[in-house]
Design a protein around this motif. Structure first.
Motif, PDB file in Angstrom:
ATOM      1  N   GLU A  21     124.762  28.097 -99.435  1.00 16.66           N
ATOM      2  CA  GLU A  21     125.282  27.904-100.787  1.00 16.66           C
ATOM      3  C   GLU A  21     126.759  27.524-100.789  1.00 16.66           C
ATOM      4  OE1 GLU A  21     125.341  30.354-105.048  1.00 16.66           O
ATOM      5  OE2 GLU A  21     124.466  31.241-103.245  1.00 16.66           O
ATOM      6  N   THR A  22     127.505  27.950 -99.793  1.00 23.03           N
ATOM      7  CA  THR A  22     128.947  27.648 -99.746  1.00 23.03           C
ATOM      8  C   THR A  22     129.227  26.160 -99.502  1.00 23.03           C
ATOM      9  OG1 THR A  22     128.943  28.242 -97.391  1.00 23.03           O
ATOM     10  CG2 THR A  22     129.551  29.958 -98.981  1.00 23.03           C
ATOM     11  N   SER A  23     128.333  25.488 -98.827  1.00 25.40           N
ATOM     12  CA  SER A  23     128.531  24.058 -98.525  1.00 25.40           C
ATOM     13  C   SER A  23     127.880  23.151 -99.556  1.00 25.40           C
ATOM     14  CB  SER A  23     127.969  23.738 -97.137  1.00 25.40           C
ATOM     15  OG  SER A  23     126.605  24.050 -97.064  1.00 25.40           O
ATOM     16  N   GLU A  68     125.640  22.610-110.213  1.00 29.76           N
ATOM     17  CA  GLU A  68     126.606  21.673-109.635  1.00 29.76           C
ATOM     18  C   GLU A  68     126.539  20.362-110.416  1.00 29.76           C
ATOM     19  OE1 GLU A  68     129.720  20.733-107.306  1.00 29.76           O
ATOM     20  OE2 GLU A  68     128.640  22.638-107.194  1.00 29.76           O
TER      21      GLU A  68
END
Length: 419
Positions: A21-23, A68
């Motif tokens: 999820e961080t990328s 996003e």
């Protein structure tokens, strides 16, 4: 579909599943540059019997609800093609092959009609006033706008159009189909600035196909595939025109021109006034030739801004200036009121050739015919203004007439008047 294209899609499906999820932001930024992936996804959507269609629709929905912004825009670019595939399959009555596309469209619709807290959205739009300038027009170019009583009562008030709240939908039926599709096109048009050229091309093409399928113009356009007529609503066609108008000025002139003509053709057959009004307004405002557009730069509609200097000359004759001149004339002081009330008639100075300079004898120095006439008229006026002196003024009138008659007879050689 080629094996290489199928491999690109399968790699994209597996990559997102293992993505931490961080990328996610970096992944979303690099995704829009993968043109080979986009073209491969279009081919998957265009094949309803493809085995990759269901996982592709599922992943596109995951992109949309991820939160996003760039992943959301990535899904929106396929929306025109998804709408066309759904309408084409539903027209052929093969409902089972469009189940995953229908689920994707319903999922996007149900996400868009609520906010982050789960409450129903109410979209609003403020109708611009023609009496106030904007980047599209100036009031002075429209003409005189009379300030009527109704216009003054509405001065400063803006009209707002509301859309919503929209109900949740669990399935698409013949009754709610175009209500959902029209709202989805509205969401697509709200993000037109971020759509790539391939998405605008798809929009123009599907608009033409939807409007001419099942009609004689389909043979002129040489569109193959379905030959059944696809029903459309008036609001759906207006939303199509919004996207086509943007495509005109962003590098897709030819496709947009063809789509505009096909929409006018279908609107005339359906007798839809709203699409006809919008389409003819767009057609009348287009320039004579294609607009040059930098596809890599910022997309915008070119607008000519007129100068802000005053268009009316200060010396121009207007109704206000004429009215002001009339007021000034009436406001001038009457300096001759007293003399007029006394019955004195002002005679302008008269210059008579060879008379004004003559001298008369026996003390009649400087007396001219003009002076004698003035005295005669003055005597008559004084007599007429006072009725009480009418009897006394009769000898004076006879005297003035006799003097004037003798002056007209002439003056003797010695310069003395003969009485």
């Amino acid at each position: 579909m080629f094996t290489s294209e199928k491999g690109v899609v399968e790699e994209w499906l597996s990559e997102f599943k293992t993505l931490p999820e961080t990328s996610l932001p970096n992944y979303a930024t690099n995704l829009k540059d993968k043109s080979s992936l986009v073209s491969s996804l279009y081919k998957v959507i265009q094949e309803p019997q493809s085995e990759l269609l269901e996982p592709v629709c599922h992943q596109l929905f995951e992109f949309y609800r991820s939160g996003e912004e760039q992943l959301l825009q990535f899904t929106l670019q396929f929306l025109p093609e998804l709408i066309w595939c759904y309408l084409a399959v539903s027209t052929s009555r093969n409902v089972h092959s469009s189940g995953c596309i229908e689920a994707l469209l319903l999922g996007v619709y149900n996400l868009e009609i609520v906010d982050k807290q789960g409450h129903s959205k109410v979209l609003s739009f403020t109708i611009p006033s023609l009496s106030k300038p904007s980047v599209y027009h100036e009031p002075s170019s429209i003409g005189s706008m009379a300030l009527t009583e109704s216009a003054l009562s509405q001065h400063g008030l803006s009209k707002v159009v509301y859309s919503g709240p929209h109900p949740q939908r669990e399935m698409l039926t013949a009754q709610n189909r175009f209500e959902v599709l029209t709202f989805l096109l509205l969401c697509y048009n709200a993000a037109l600035t971020y759509m790539p050229s391939v998405s605008l091309q798809s929009l123009c093409q599907i608009c033409s196909r939807i409007c001419v399928c099942g009609y004689p113009r389909q043979h002129v356009r040489k569109y193959k595939g379905i030959s059944s007529r696809i029903p459309v609503s008036s609001g759906f066609m207006v939303q199509m025109l919004t996207g086509i108008y943007f495509a005109f000025y962003n590098g897709e002139w030819d496709l947009a021109q063809k789509a505009l003509d096909d929409i006018i053709y279908r609107a005339q057959l359906e007798l839809y006034p709203e699409p006809l009004l919008v389409a003819n307004a767009i057609k009348a405002s287009l320039p004579h030739g294609p607009m040059k557009s930098n596809k890599e730069g910022t997309r915008c509609i070119q607008v000519e801004i007129t100068p802000t200097s005053s268009r009316i000359s200060r010396n121009a004759v207007t109704s206000m200036s004429i009215r002001g001149h009339r007021w000034k004339r009436h406001e001038q002081p009457d300096n001759n009121n007293d003399t007029t009330e006394l019955g004195i008639l002002v005679i302008p100075e008269i210059s008579v050739t060879n008379v004004a300079g003559e001298r008369t004898g026996n003390g009649e120095k400087g007396r001219t015919l003009g002076e004698i006439d003035a005295q005669h008229i003055q005597g008559v006026q004084e007599t007429a203004t006072d009725p009480r002196t009418e009897s006394k003024g009769l000898p004076e009138i006879r005297r003035q007439k006799s003097v004037r008659k003798m002056m007209e007879d002439g003056i003797n050689s010695s310069g003395r008047v003969q009485f």
